[in-house]
Design an enzyme around this catalytic site. Structure first.
Site, PDB file in Angstrom:
ATOM      1  N   THR A   1      10.989  29.021  41.494  1.00  0.00           N
ATOM      2  CA  THR A   1      10.475  30.098  40.639  1.00  0.00           C
ATOM      3  C   THR A   1       9.594  31.047  41.439  1.00  0.00           C
ATOM      4  OG1 THR A   1      10.547  28.784  38.636  1.00  0.00           O
ATOM      5  CG2 THR A   1       8.825  30.431  38.732  1.00  0.00           C
TER       6      THR A   1
ATOM      7  N   ARG B   1      17.835  24.876  27.379  1.00  0.00           N
ATOM      8  CA  ARG B   1      16.479  24.547  27.860  1.00  0.00           C
ATOM      9  C   ARG B   1      15.734  25.804  28.312  1.00  0.00           C
ATOM     10  NH1 ARG B   1      13.318  25.009  32.859  1.00  0.00           N
ATOM     11  NH2 ARG B   1      11.866  23.256  32.882  1.00  0.00           N
ATOM     12  N   VAL B   2      14.495  25.936  27.869  1.00  0.00           N
ATOM     13  CA  VAL B   2      13.606  27.009  28.332  1.00  0.00           C
ATOM     14  C   VAL B   2      12.397  26.336  28.967  1.00  0.00           C
ATOM     15  CG1 VAL B   2      12.114  28.899  27.593  1.00  0.00           C
ATOM     16  CG2 VAL B   2      14.377  28.636  26.559  1.00  0.00           C
ATOM     17  N   GLY B   3      11.996  26.811  30.137  1.00  0.00           N
ATOM     18  CA  GLY B   3      10.864  26.209  30.842  1.00  0.00           C
ATOM     19  C   GLY B   3       9.545  26.878  30.495  1.00  0.00           C
ATOM     20  N   ASP B   4       8.576  26.658  31.362  1.00  0.00           N
ATOM     21  CA  ASP B   4       7.225  27.187  31.124  1.00  0.00           C
ATOM     22  C   ASP B   4       7.090  28.669  31.481  1.00  0.00           C
ATOM     23  OD1 ASP B   4       7.714  26.304  33.837  1.00  0.00           O
ATOM     24  OD2 ASP B   4       5.600  26.699  34.255  1.00  0.00           O
TER      25      ASP B   4
ATOM     26  N   THR C   1       4.414  27.337  38.976  1.00  0.00           N
ATOM     27  CA  THR C   1       5.728  26.835  39.388  1.00  0.00           C
ATOM     28  C   THR C   1       5.662  25.318  39.400  1.00  0.00           C
ATOM     29  OG1 THR C   1       7.351  26.675  41.177  1.00  0.00           O
ATOM     30  CG2 THR C   1       5.081  27.150  41.844  1.00  0.00           C
ATOM     31  N   GLY C   2       6.783  24.675  39.086  1.00  0.00           N
ATOM     32  CA  GLY C   2       6.788  23.220  39.055  1.00  0.00           C
ATOM     33  C   GLY C   2       7.609  22.716  37.887  1.00  0.00           C
TER      34      GLY C   2
ATOM     35  N   GLY D   1       8.482  22.410  34.585  1.00  0.00           N
ATOM     36  CA  GLY D   1       8.066  23.216  33.439  1.00  0.00           C
ATOM     37  C   GLY D   1       7.627  22.413  32.232  1.00  0.00           C
TER      38      GLY D   1
HETATM   39  N1  ASP Z   1       8.687  26.035  36.317  1.00  0.00           N
HETATM   40  C1  ASP Z   1      10.106  26.305  36.359  1.00  0.00           C
HETATM   41  C2  ASP Z   1      10.770  25.736  35.140  1.00  0.00           C
HETATM   42  O1  ASP Z   1      10.461  24.625  34.780  1.00  0.00           O
HETATM   43  C3  ASP Z   1      10.787  25.770  37.561  1.00  0.00           C
HETATM   44  C4  ASP Z   1      10.217  26.230  38.886  1.00  0.00           C
HETATM   45  O2  ASP Z   1       8.997  26.377  39.043  1.00  0.00           O
HETATM   46  O3  ASP Z   1      11.020  26.447  39.820  1.00  0.00           O
HETATM   47  O4  ASP Z   1      11.629  26.396  34.588  1.00  0.00           O
END
Ligand code: ASP
Length: 307
Positions: free
Chosen positions: A170, A198-201, A221-222, A224
């Protein structure tokens, strides 16, 4: 007043021995180009909002990162893009999730903020909105790179489980401008082999993206799911605003909280006074910083001079 911009291109299991010279060079060049784009605006008294959008656009176009072209693939082989942007001056915000054809997700998020009465737009209707706003549309295959296709094939062959050596690619940017206003932007393809819409953070205001002139601007980032449950970006801002914590102290506490939920990742944050911090609980995080003082830095691995 001075200005500062901080960016990330994702975190993960990056170590000098696992990143090829070519990959490292490409990532560093992308981060430098994104800092250039943000700096060009901020140094001419441009707004933090414009700067974070410009920096995010550069990283979205760069296949070295998991946003825009070069994004990871969902289980069905398609790219689905999430993004959010927030202006700390008045806490206006815009976000999009599940885009499949809009080339510039961060600009779609900004259009949602400025030209719709809503904050979060999703899936085909969000692409339709972006098209009506004059934003370029491309075939979904335009986003797909052979490396990401191979990565999905590997994960699906292993039963569709997430890879513990994953790199969360991300991208994000936070900035404070010469007027003392902060802004944040985050854009992503999410997680490889994601399913069920799926939707992330990243596109969730308060989870992966937040900006408030009363505290700070944050991009995450991480994993989510853990950042959503920790309401990570908002938690960081509230630790400062209500808890009186320093930026670095609040950032470390949020990463510890995300860790307690089983998630690893990274955060970048700037405060209206110009203070800027980054932190991550993975071996590395693609990151960069530029300030009006002349300080400028791009890093990948954990370093002694980390902020
Ligand atoms: N935080 C992002 C998600 O979970 C993934 C990422 O940081 O690459 O969608």
């Amino acid at each position: 007043m001075g200005w500062t911009i901080m960016i990330h291109g994702g975190c993960g299991a990056m170590r000098p021995e696992t990143v090829s010279a070519g990959q490292e060079e490409a990532a560093r060049a992308g981060l430098e180009a994104a800092l250039d784009a943000g700096t060009a605006l901020l140094s001419r008294d441009g707004s933090a909002l414009d700067a974070v959008e410009a920096a995010a656009r550069v990283l979205e176009e760069d296949p070295a990162f998991n946003a825009g072209r070069g994004s990871v693939l969902a289980a069905d082989g398609a790219v689905e893009l999430d993004a959010a942007i927030m202006d700390g001056a008045d806490r206006s915000a815009g976000a999009v999730a599940g885009l499949r054809t809009t080339r510039a997700p961060i600009s779609a998020a900004r259009a949602a903020m400025e030209h719709s009465p809503h904050v979060l737009l999703t899936y085909a209707e969000a692409d339709r909105f972006a098209r009506a706003q004059g934003l370029e549309q491309v075939a979904n295959s335009w986003f797909v790179t052979p490396e990401r296709k191979a990565q999905l094939d590997r994960i699906m062959a292993a039963g569709g489980k997430f890879d513990s050596a994953i790199k969360y690619g991300t991208i994000g940017a936070v900035a404070v401008d010469s007027g003392g206003h902060v802004a944040a932007a985050t854009s992503t393809g999410g997680l490889t082999a994601k399913r069920w819409g799926r939707v992330g953070d990243s596109p969730l205001i308060g989870a992966g993206t937040y900006a408030d002139d009363r505290s700070c601007a944050v991009s995450a980032t991480g994993l989510g799911e853990a950042f959503i449950r920790a309401v990570a970006a908002h938690q960081l801002a509230m630790r400062m605003m209500l808890g009186g914590e320093e930026l670095g102290e609040a950032l470390d506490a949020v990463l510890a909280d995300v860790g307690s939920l089983g998630g690893s990742g990274g955060l970048i944050a700037v405060a209206p006074g110009g203070e800027a911090r980054w932190g991550f609980t993975t071996p590395g995080m693609y990151r960069g910083l530029a300030c009006s003082s002349g300080e400028r830095r791009v890093s990948i691995y954990g370093e002694a001079d980390d902020r």
